[in-house]
Design an enzyme around this catalytic site. Structure first.
Site, PDB file in Angstrom:
ATOM      1  N   GLU A 276       0.829  -1.212   0.000  1.00 48.01           N
ATOM      2  CA  GLU A 276       0.000   0.000   0.000  1.00 48.01           C
ATOM      3  C   GLU A 276       0.862   1.260   0.000  1.00 48.01           C
ATOM      4  OE1 GLU A 276      -1.942  -0.552   3.779  1.00 48.01           O
ATOM      5  OE2 GLU A 276      -3.217  -2.181   3.065  1.00 48.01           O
ATOM      6  N   CYS A 345      -1.424  33.708  10.279  1.00 49.57           N
ATOM      7  CA  CYS A 345      -1.110  34.287  11.585  1.00 49.57           C
ATOM      8  C   CYS A 345      -0.746  33.222  12.614  1.00 49.57           C
ATOM      9  CB  CYS A 345      -2.299  35.109  12.067  1.00 49.57           C
ATOM     10  SG  CYS A 345      -2.798  36.300  10.828  1.00 49.57           S
ATOM     11  N   GLU A 346       0.374  32.554  12.397  1.00 52.78           N
ATOM     12  CA  GLU A 346       0.890  31.543  13.318  1.00 52.78           C
ATOM     13  C   GLU A 346       2.406  31.542  13.137  1.00 52.78           C
ATOM     14  OE1 GLU A 346      -0.796  28.770  14.935  1.00 52.78           O
ATOM     15  OE2 GLU A 346      -2.817  29.127  14.163  1.00 52.78           O
ATOM     16  N   TYR A 373       0.958  14.089   0.762  1.00 57.12           N
ATOM     17  CA  TYR A 373       0.508  14.741   2.000  1.00 57.12           C
ATOM     18  C   TYR A 373       0.694  16.259   1.918  1.00 57.12           C
ATOM     19  CZ  TYR A 373       0.695   9.867   3.303  1.00 57.12           C
ATOM     20  OH  TYR A 373       0.516   8.522   3.309  1.00 57.12           O
TER      21      TYR A 373
HETATM   22  C1  LIG Z   1      -1.081   6.060   5.167  1.00 56.80           C
HETATM   23  C2  LIG Z   1      -1.173   4.604   4.938  1.00 56.80           C
HETATM   24  C3  LIG Z   1      -0.439   3.997   3.913  1.00 56.80           C
HETATM   25  C4  LIG Z   1       0.541   4.753   3.046  1.00 56.80           C
HETATM   26  O1  LIG Z   1       1.675   5.131   3.744  1.00 56.80           O
HETATM   27  P1  LIG Z   1       2.910   5.817   2.963  1.00 56.80           P
HETATM   28  O2  LIG Z   1       3.882   6.089   4.019  1.00 56.80           O
HETATM   29  O3  LIG Z   1       2.393   7.057   2.326  1.00 56.80           O
HETATM   30  O4  LIG Z   1       3.402   4.829   1.968  1.00 56.80           O
HETATM   31  C5  LIG Z   1      -0.629   2.651   3.685  1.00 56.80           C
HETATM   32  N1  LIG Z   1      -1.474   1.916   4.452  1.00 56.80           N
HETATM   33  C6  LIG Z   1      -2.186   2.461   5.456  1.00 56.80           C
HETATM   34  C7  LIG Z   1      -3.105   1.619   6.246  1.00 56.80           C
HETATM   35  C8  LIG Z   1      -2.062   3.824   5.735  1.00 56.80           C
HETATM   36  O5  LIG Z   1      -2.753   4.349   6.747  1.00 56.80           O
END
Ligand SMILES: *Cc1c(COP(=O)(O)O)cnc(C)c1O
Length: 418
Positions: A276, A345-346, A373
């Site tokens: 993922e 403003c921070e 991100y």
């Molecule tokens: C955020 C997330 C990812 C991706 O993470 P990266 O560091 O962007 O590769 C994969 N799996 C789950 C469950 C996540 O919460």
């Protein structure tokens, strides 16, 4: 040399592929995110080819950057998706993603999101607690469906990353301890509308070493063995995301080395491998383009006040994250040390501290490695409309998200009648 292949200088002007950032700024305004189609494609293909002939599915973690043009690009390359909300599910479907390649992660899926996902026939729910499993079983029953499930196991390994993005320690809210997962898999008969098809983990983000991934993999393999010895048919092993990228001087493993190590550690099993990745697919494929409004010299410091802010790119304020900041035009003038800050403003509203740059007001700056991100964590703080997003494809420029207007931003608000 910028150090970022698809974002590089030609005659002291910074280009994305074959398009100058100066041209993009004058045509579409600033701040804006600019992505390279070639960089996105290369990152995906690096993952895909490293898996060679191994049965695998790359599930892009949508939350890293959820623009539907980016989702569509990955879908066309064959990618699956890791989602964490019903909203992300709808984005993936709108982008032409295959629901049969979607895994649904997250500790707090609600009933409505479960219904949406069951209706779409997603590949698998990554379930993070027994309580969630009970609700999912009930909803699947009401819909006369069987939900495919992986338990997200918390392998209790130290990802050695920023505490806010470390998820695989037993103190974290994520996942189920291995012992408990074992017990739940054994009680499968209590969940007639659940089919346990996989095992899942995700230990954190921006990991720069392979070792923690291998520790997690080894714990998952032990659990897999136990499950199989008890007669459960586990079809896939999902090893999560988390591979880090180079923001400045980090030295994360290459995509190829990372995938090869995962494949080697699992070569004795026949199950399909899922991963993922989020950041490593998009992070270095995008930048945030911003213009200097004012230079301000105080006795203590030099400030470059730019038109992008913490609402556009939250990572510096949130994690004290470092992003390279490059001049779009290398003017060869006198170098000074600047605090690059936004208009919000921070005091936490900064993009970079102590950057050695030669600047004039009106100059453009590129905040590098902003593809992950960045836009997806942006907000409207200070009633700042969200930035435009641009995709460059060789010499062609596509607007993939219009700059938000103030009207759109306040359209759903209401004043009291009296
Ligand atoms: C955020 C997330 C990812 C991706 O993470 P990266 O560091 O962007 O590769 C994969 N799996 C789950 C469950 C996540 O919460």
């Amino acid at each position: 040399m910028s150090g970022f292949p698809e974002f590089d200088y030609r005659n002291n002007e910074l280009f994305v592929e074959s398009v100058s950032l100066k041209q993009i700024a004058s045509e579409f305004g600033t701040p804006c995110y600019v992505y390279s189609r070639a960089a996105l494609t290369q990152a995906y293909q690096a993952f895909d080819s490293a898996f060679a002939k191994r049965d695998h599915l790359i599930c892009y973690a949508v939350k890293a950057n959820s623009n539907i043009a980016i989702l569509n690009l990955f879908a066309r390359l064959g990618s699956g998706f890791d989602i964490v909300s019903g909203g992300e599910l709808q984005r993936v479907i709108k982008a032409g993603g295959d629901p049969g390649k979607i895994v649904f992660s997250g500790v707090g899926k609600n009933a409505e999101e479960m219904r949406l996902a069951l209706n779409a026939n997603i590949l698998c729910f990554n379930v993070e607690s027994e309580a969630e499993l009970i609700v999912l079983n009930q909803i699947a029953k009401e819909m006369s469906k069987i939900a495919s499930v992986s338990l997200r196991v918390n392998p209790d390994v130290d990802a050695k990353t920023h505490p806010y993005i470390s998820t695989g320690l037993k103190e974290n809210k994520f996942g189920i301890p291995a012992k408990e997962a074992e017990r739940i898999y054994q009680s499968a008969h209590l969940f007639p509308h659940i089919r346990f098809t996989g095992l899942d983990c995700h230990i954190g983000s921006q990991l720069t070493e392979i070792e923690p991934f291998l520790q997690a993999s080894s714990k998952m393999l032990k659990l897999l063995e136990t499950m199989q010895s008890q007669g459960l048919q586990i079809e896939h092993l999902d090893l999560g995301g988390g591979l880090g990228i180079r923001y400045t001087n980090e030295t994360p493993p290459s995509i190829k080395d990372y995938v090869s190590a995962l494949c080697a550690s699992t070569q004795h099993i026949k199950q399909r491998l899922l991963i993922e990745p989020g950041r490593s697919l998009v992070g270095n494929s995008g930048i945030l383009l911003t213009r200097i409004e004012y230079l301000k010299h105080t006795p203590a410091r030099n400030f470059a006040i730019v038109d992008a802010a913490m609402n556009d790119l939250m990572r510096p304020a949130l994690y004290d994250a470092y992003h390279d900041i490059l001049p779009v035009h290398n003017n060869g003038g006198e170098i000074k040390s600047y605090q690059v800050v936004g208009p919000v403003c921070e005091t936490g509203d900064f993009l970079g501290h102590d950057r050695k740059l030669s600047l004039n007001s009106g100059d453009l700056l590129a905040v590098m490695s902003a593809g992950a991100y960045g836009m997806s964590m942006s907000s409207n703080y200070n009633t700042r409309p969200r930035a435009a997003e641009i995709m460059v494809d060789r010499d062609t420029v596509h607007v993939i998200r219009q700059r938000e207007t103030i009207d759109e931003l306040i359209a759903t608000e209401q004043i009291l009648p009296q």
